[in-house]
Design an enzyme around this catalytic site. Structure first.
Site, PDB file in Angstrom:
ATOM      1  N   SER A  41       0.831  -1.205   0.000  1.00  0.00           N
ATOM      2  CA  SER A  41       0.000   0.000   0.000  1.00  0.00           C
ATOM      3  C   SER A  41       0.860   1.246   0.000  1.00  0.00           C
ATOM      4  O   SER A  41       1.970   1.264   0.562  1.00  0.00           O
ATOM      5  CB  SER A  41      -0.889   0.001   1.246  1.00  0.00           C
ATOM      6  N   TYR A  88      -2.344   0.054  10.042  1.00  0.00           N
ATOM      7  CA  TYR A  88      -2.503  -0.568   8.722  1.00  0.00           C
ATOM      8  C   TYR A  88      -1.197  -0.466   7.934  1.00  0.00           C
ATOM      9  O   TYR A  88      -0.709  -1.452   7.376  1.00  0.00           O
ATOM     10  CB  TYR A  88      -3.641   0.102   7.958  1.00  0.00           C
TER      11      TYR A  88
END
Length: 326
Positions: A128, A153
Site C-alpha cells: 500500500s 494498517y
C-alpha cells in the site's frame, strides 16, 4: 495454468479474476467474505464470477493455514495473486487485532504455502502507498525510506514487505510487492471517499472533507490497476545481485489530484452539488500521495491512461445501476 487469487470477492481481486478468466487462466479464488463492509457487495461481485469456466471459489480465511491448504489441495498452482487483507486506515484504530491476524499472520500463511508449492513461478502481493507514512518528499519512490508509518494498517503492510524480502532471500521463489495508490472505479469499496461522497450526495447528506479539503490523492482507476497487476504477474523478477528474486513497485496514476477537484468532477457526474463540511485531519491520514511509477513502467510497460474526468463518471454510472439511483 492455475492461479491462486486471495481476496477474490474484494474490489481489486474481483476485477483481476475477470481478466484472468477472460484470457483462459484457471482461477482458484479464496475469500472469507467478512463484514468489514457490506458482504452483499462481495457476494454480488462473486456472483459475476461463479459459473464461469475455470473458476473455483473457496470460502476460507487466509490466517487459517488448514483452510488455505484444503482450498488448494489437488491444484497445480503456478502463480499466486495475494490481495486478501484487512483494509482501511481508520478501522485499524478500532480493531488492531484484525490487522495483525489478516495482514501479518495471513501473509505468512501465503508465504509458507508458496514456498512449499513445487511449481510456484511468482507471488504478487498487495502492499500500500500507506507505507510512505509521514514522508514529505513527492513523488513517493520505492527507494525512499518507509520506516515512519502513521497507522497500524501501514505498519502491517510494511511488515508484509519485510517478510516477503526475507522469504525471497531464504527460499529464492520470485515475489513482487505492489504499493497501490487510491484505487477507485465500478464495484469499489464503500469505505473509500469516492463511494462515501457519492452515496451522501445522492441521499442529500453533507460530506465530510478532511484537512479542510487541503489534500491530494493519486487516484488510480481500476482498469489501470488490473493491467499493472497482470503485467507484473506475467513478468517474474530475476534474481538481484545477491540472488534474491524480489522487487517492489508503486502502482498509481502518477498524477495527484486535489481532493476538492475530485469532488467537483463527482458533482458534475451526479448533477448535484455537495454540501461540504470541512473537518480536521483524521488520525493516521496523510496530506498527499503521489506515485513515482518509473520502475514498473520500465520493467513491465505499465502506463495508466484513465484521468478522474473519465473514471469518476464511470463509477457514478455503476453506482446508479447498482443502487437503483436516478
Amino acid at each position: 495454468m492455475a492461479i491462486l487469487l486471495t481476496g477474490v470477492a474484494g474490489f481489486i481481486g474481483f476485477h483481476v479474476a475477470q481478466v484472468l478468466l477472460e484470457r483462459g487462466d484457471e482461477v482458484i479464488g479464496i475469500d472469507n467474505l467478512n463484514d468489514y463492509y457490506d458482504p452483499n457487495l462481495k457476494r454480488a461481485r462473486l456472483a459475476q464470477l461463479e459459473g464461469r469456466k475455470g473458476f473455483k471459489f473457496f470460502k476460507a480465511d487466509i490466517s487459517d493455514s488448514a483452510q488455505v491448504t484444503e482450498a488448494v489441495a489437488g491444484s497445480d498452482i503456478r502463480r499466486i495473486v495475494h490481495l486478501a487483507a484487512q483494509a482501511g486506515v481508520r478501522y485499524s484504530l478500532v480493531n488492531p487485532e484484525a490487522y495483525i491476524r489478516a495482514n501479518v499472520l495471513g501473509h505468512t500463511v501465503i508465504l509458507e504455502l508458496a514456498r512449499h508449492l513445487p511449481k510456484c513461478e511468482h507471488l504478487v502481493y498487495a502492499s500500500s502507498s500507506s507505507v510512505y507514512g509521514g514522508n514529505t518528499k513527492l513523488p513517493f519512490a520505492v527507494e525512499d525510506r518507509v520506516d515512519s508509518p502513521v497507522s497500524l494498517y501501514a505498519a502491517t503492510k510494511k511488515a508484509d514487505e519485510l517478510l516477503s524480502h526475507a522469504y525471497a532471500h531464504l527460499f529464492r521463489f520470485p515475489q513482487t510487492g505492489l504499493r497501490f495508490f487510491t484505487v477507485y472505479g465500478p464495484w469499489g469499496r464503500p469505505d473509500m471517499a469516492l463511494y462515501i461522497f457519492t452515496k451522501a450526495i445522492f441521499e442529500g447528506r453533507p460530506i465530510h472533507v478532511f484537512n479542510n479539503g487541503d489534500m491530494q490523492r493519486d487516484f488510480t482507476y481500476i482498469d489501470d490497476i488490473v493491467n499493472g497487476v497482470i503485467r507484473t504477474l506475467d513478468n517474474p523478477p530475476a534474481p538481484d545481485g545477491q540472488g534474491r528474486p524480489y522487487r517492489l513497485y508503486n502502482i498509481g496514476n502518477n498524477k495527484p489530484e486535489p481532493l476538492l477537484r475530485m469532488i467537483e468532477v463527482l458533482e458534475q457526474a451526479i448533477g448535484r452539488k455537495a454540501e461540504k463540511q470541512l473537518m480536521p485531519m483524521q488520525p493516521g491520514d496523510v496530506k498527499a500521495t503521489y506515485a513515482d511509477i518509473t520502475a514498473i513502467s520500465r520493467d513491465v510497460g505499465f502506463a495508466p491512461t484513465t484521468p478522474i474526468d473519465v473514471g469518476v463518471p464511470k463509477f457514478v454510472d455503476w453506482f446508479r445501476r447498482y443502487h437503483n439511483q436516478v
